[in-house]
Write a protein that holds these residues in place. Sequence first.
Motif, PDB file in Angstrom:
ATOM      1  N   CYS A  24      54.183  27.071 -28.639  1.00  0.00           N
ATOM      2  CA  CYS A  24      54.133  25.764 -27.984  1.00  0.00           C
ATOM      3  C   CYS A  24      54.365  24.710 -29.058  1.00  0.00           C
ATOM      4  CB  CYS A  24      52.781  25.575 -27.313  1.00  0.00           C
ATOM      5  SG  CYS A  24      52.510  23.945 -26.595  1.00  0.00           S
ATOM      6  N   ALA A  25      55.424  23.935 -28.895  1.00  0.00           N
ATOM      7  CA  ALA A  25      55.778  22.908 -29.876  1.00  0.00           C
ATOM      8  C   ALA A  25      55.696  21.527 -29.246  1.00  0.00           C
ATOM      9  CB  ALA A  25      57.173  23.151 -30.415  1.00  0.00           C
ATOM     10  N   ALA A  26      55.020  20.615 -29.916  1.00  0.00           N
ATOM     11  CA  ALA A  26      54.899  19.242 -29.444  1.00  0.00           C
ATOM     12  C   ALA A  26      55.933  18.371 -30.152  1.00  0.00           C
ATOM     13  CB  ALA A  26      53.494  18.712 -29.696  1.00  0.00           C
ATOM     14  N   SER A  27      56.528  17.447 -29.400  1.00  0.00           N
ATOM     15  CA  SER A  27      57.518  16.542 -29.968  1.00  0.00           C
ATOM     16  C   SER A  27      57.390  15.179 -29.309  1.00  0.00           C
ATOM     17  CB  SER A  27      58.934  17.093 -29.781  1.00  0.00           C
ATOM     18  OG  SER A  27      59.236  17.215 -28.403  1.00  0.00           O
ATOM     19  N   GLY A  28      57.995  14.177 -29.949  1.00  0.00           N
ATOM     20  CA  GLY A  28      57.936  12.829 -29.408  1.00  0.00           C
ATOM     21  C   GLY A  28      57.110  11.914 -30.281  1.00  0.00           C
ATOM     22  N   ARG A  29      56.460  10.934 -29.642  1.00  0.00           N
ATOM     23  CA  ARG A  29      55.679   9.934 -30.360  1.00  0.00           C
ATOM     24  C   ARG A  29      54.319  10.540 -30.736  1.00  0.00           C
ATOM     25  NH1 ARG A  29      55.506   4.275 -30.875  1.00  0.00           N
ATOM     26  NH2 ARG A  29      53.391   3.430 -31.104  1.00  0.00           N
ATOM     27  N   ILE A  30      54.210  11.064 -31.946  1.00  0.00           N
ATOM     28  CA  ILE A  30      53.003  11.760 -32.401  1.00  0.00           C
ATOM     29  C   ILE A  30      52.552  11.190 -33.730  1.00  0.00           C
ATOM     30  CG2 ILE A  30      52.005  13.959 -33.097  1.00  0.00           C
ATOM     31  CD1 ILE A  30      54.087  15.327 -31.278  1.00  0.00           C
ATOM     32  N   LEU A  31      51.367  10.623 -33.760  1.00  0.00           N
ATOM     33  CA  LEU A  31      50.782  10.167 -35.014  1.00  0.00           C
ATOM     34  C   LEU A  31      49.976  11.294 -35.653  1.00  0.00           C
ATOM     35  CD1 LEU A  31      50.178   7.898 -37.035  1.00  0.00           C
ATOM     36  CD2 LEU A  31      48.185   7.308 -35.632  1.00  0.00           C
ATOM     37  N   THR A  32      49.203  11.955 -34.827  1.00  0.00           N
ATOM     38  CA  THR A  32      48.380  13.062 -35.287  1.00  0.00           C
ATOM     39  C   THR A  32      48.023  13.928 -34.086  1.00  0.00           C
ATOM     40  OG1 THR A  32      46.360  13.666 -36.494  1.00  0.00           O
ATOM     41  CG2 THR A  32      46.215  11.785 -35.002  1.00  0.00           C
ATOM     42  N   VAL A  33      47.663  15.172 -34.335  1.00  0.00           N
ATOM     43  CA  VAL A  33      47.257  16.094 -33.271  1.00  0.00           C
ATOM     44  C   VAL A  33      45.862  16.610 -33.590  1.00  0.00           C
ATOM     45  CG1 VAL A  33      47.753  18.213 -32.014  1.00  0.00           C
ATOM     46  CG2 VAL A  33      49.629  16.773 -32.823  1.00  0.00           C
ATOM     47  N   SER A  34      44.972  16.490 -32.641  1.00  0.00           N
ATOM     48  CA  SER A  34      43.609  16.981 -32.807  1.00  0.00           C
ATOM     49  C   SER A  34      43.524  18.400 -32.238  1.00  0.00           C
ATOM     50  CB  SER A  34      42.638  16.025 -32.133  1.00  0.00           C
ATOM     51  OG  SER A  34      41.300  16.492 -32.267  1.00  0.00           O
ATOM     52  N   GLY A  35      42.775  18.597 -31.189  1.00  0.00           N
ATOM     53  CA  GLY A  35      42.621  19.924 -30.615  1.00  0.00           C
ATOM     54  C   GLY A  35      43.876  20.425 -29.925  1.00  0.00           C
TER      55      GLY A  35
END
Length: 123
Positions: free
Chosen positions: A22-33
């Motif tokens: 699972c890959a997150a993309s886009g407007r991301i400053l930081t990822v927590s859980g």
Amino acid sequence: QVQLMESGGGLVQPGDSLRLSCAASGRILTVSGMGWYRQAPGKERVLVASITSGGNTNYADSVKDRFTISRDNAKNSQYLEMNSLKPEDTAVYYCYAEVGDIGPGKIQYSRYWGQGTQVTVSS
């Protein structure tokens, strides 16, 4: 906006292994859980595994010692290694990520979901 893209589902036999990504993309400053839920036909969506930004993990009792969750913070990605699969693991698997963005005076977190990937365990 933020998008979560899942991959890795499929049809396998009991005892086989699968690895979900699972890959997150886009407007991301930081990822927590981050984590994974699953939903079997006619049942509620339930938590399978979760992992904090520091790497602490939590598992449902039904998958302990068989599934392993991990993440790559540099790639905003997470993985679910599933071993010794059983027919009762059959479900649609959904990943989520708690993504932080700049808010008024602090970082604000929102939970985003993947589209779901089907895992079928059958002989």
